[in-house]
Design a protein around this motif. Structure first.
Motif, short mmCIF file in Angstrom:
data_model
loop_
_atom_site.label_atom_id
_atom_site.label_comp_id
_atom_site.label_asym_id
_atom_site.label_seq_id
_atom_site.Cartn_x
_atom_site.Cartn_y
_atom_site.Cartn_z
N SER A 148 0.81 -1.22 0.00
CA SER A 148 0.00 0.00 0.00
C SER A 148 0.84 1.27 0.00
N ARG A 149 2.05 1.18 0.51
CA ARG A 149 2.93 2.35 0.53
C ARG A 149 3.28 2.82 -0.88
N LYS A 150 3.16 1.91 -1.85
CA LYS A 150 3.54 2.22 -3.23
C LYS A 150 2.36 2.70 -4.07
N VAL B 204 -4.54 9.22 6.54
CA VAL B 204 -4.96 7.99 7.20
C VAL B 204 -6.11 7.32 6.45
N SER B 205 -7.13 8.08 6.09
CA SER B 205 -8.28 7.48 5.40
C SER B 205 -7.91 7.00 4.00
N ILE B 206 -7.07 7.75 3.29
CA ILE B 206 -6.64 7.33 1.95
C ILE B 206 -5.81 6.06 2.02
N TRP B 207 -4.89 6.01 2.98
CA TRP B 207 -4.03 4.84 3.14
C TRP B 207 -4.85 3.62 3.53
N PHE B 208 -5.78 3.82 4.45
CA PHE B 208 -6.64 2.73 4.91
C PHE B 208 -7.44 2.13 3.75
N VAL C 158 1.03 11.23 1.13
CA VAL C 158 2.27 11.38 1.92
C VAL C 158 2.98 12.66 1.53
N ASP C 159 3.02 12.95 0.23
CA ASP C 159 3.66 14.19 -0.23
C ASP C 159 2.94 15.41 0.33
N LYS C 160 1.60 15.38 0.34
CA LYS C 160 0.84 16.49 0.91
C LYS C 160 1.13 16.63 2.40
N TRP C 161 1.19 15.49 3.09
CA TRP C 161 1.52 15.51 4.52
C TRP C 161 2.90 16.11 4.73
N SER C 162 3.88 15.69 3.92
CA SER C 162 5.24 16.20 4.04
C SER C 162 5.31 17.70 3.80
N ALA C 163 4.56 18.19 2.81
CA ALA C 163 4.53 19.63 2.53
C ALA C 163 3.91 20.39 3.69
N CYS C 164 2.88 19.81 4.28
CA CYS C 164 2.25 20.43 5.45
C CYS C 164 3.23 20.50 6.61
N ARG D 299 0.99 7.67 -1.97
CA ARG D 299 2.22 8.46 -2.14
C ARG D 299 1.89 9.94 -2.28
N ALA D 300 0.80 10.25 -2.98
CA ALA D 300 0.39 11.65 -3.13
C ALA D 300 -0.02 12.24 -1.80
#
Length: 268
Positions: A163-165, A226-230, A173-179, A170-171
């Protein structure tokens, strides 16, 4: 034993509230583990009493509960996800009771009867009474059986890695990282966030740790990580479960049979 301190079936607060992955029905839950451990001890004690060891008393199961209900550990599967816990504990585990004490049977006759080996046994007997092969420990293994779910564990682990891939994950995660960057933290993935602080080994979190943890959860909220990854992992698990349905069902069936034996040993 305080069962109120045991982990809930699903997260009861935070961004992962109510989330249950499909594979969790095949994993061993904490209450099931405690039931099996209790049955194991009941059978140990019953056997040991036959040889006069009436005070044989290993630590009671359930006294040192984990944070997660099962191996999926949904509340922290994608990193910390509860804002209130983050503000209070940072990345520390809430209500951590520590590790259970190391326990072994007493040296000498007790240990010999328990394990089935020792100088106190003569010709496989103790005081004229035959000791089972492997001692009371071996007798219990034969009567009770063991819980084993390697295939379910494999699906649980593999789905997280796969799921990490996923592009949507991934998108997010990028938004989280930018935040996080806008909050003053340079970090590329939630799993790497605790590396930014140095107080994980301390008894209590520092103010810097809780501030980082709060920003982490807030950015997970705004990015919907979290919801997207889940949802992405749930799709992967459904596919993997379908591919391995018969084997998973058989694995769970065998474990359920062991739990039925455990229930009888516990007086159920």
């Amino acid at each position: 034993m305080d069962e109120q301190a045991w982990p809930a079936r699903t997260p009861v607060s935070g961004l992962a509230k109510g989330m249950v992955l499909p594979i969790e029905g095949y994993l061993l839950s904490y209450p099931e583990l405690v039931a099996w451990q209790r049955a194991q001890q009941n059978l140990w004690k019953s056997c040991m009493r036959r040889y006069g060891f009436n005070s044989f008393s290993p630590p009671e199961p359930g006294m040192y509960p984990p944070v997660g209900y099962d191996d999926a550990n949904m509340a922290r599967r994608y990193g910390i996800s509860d804002a209130k816990e983050a503000a209070r504990y940072g990345y520390h585990l809430p209500n951590d009771r520590g590790e259970p004490p190391v326990w072994e049977p007493a040296a000498g006759a007790e240990g010999a009867v328990f394990s089935g080996s020792g100088a106190q046994l003569a010709g496989g007997s103790y005081k004229g009474e035959k000791v089972p092969e492997g001692g009371c420990q071996g007798e219990t293994k034969k009567k009770l059986g063991r819980i084993s779910y390697p295939l379910a564990s494999k699906v649980e682990f593999a789905s997280l890695e796969e799921s990490r891939k996923v592009a949507e994950v991934r998108a997010a995660v990028d938004k989280w990282s930018a935040c996080m960057k806008s909050s003053g933290y340079r970090v590329t993935h939630p799993y790497k966030t605790p590396d930014l602080i140095s107080t994980l080994g301390s008894e209590n979190p520092s103010a810097e740790e809780t501030a980082l943890a709060v920003a982490d959860v807030e950015c997970k909220k705004t990015s919907r990580l979290v919801s997207i990854w889940f949802e992405a992992e749930k799709k992967i698990q459904n596919r993997r479960i379908e591919e391995n349905q018969l084997a998973l069902d058989e694995e769970r069936k065998k474990n359920d049979e062991v739990l039925k034996v455990a229930a009888r040993a516990n007086g159920g």
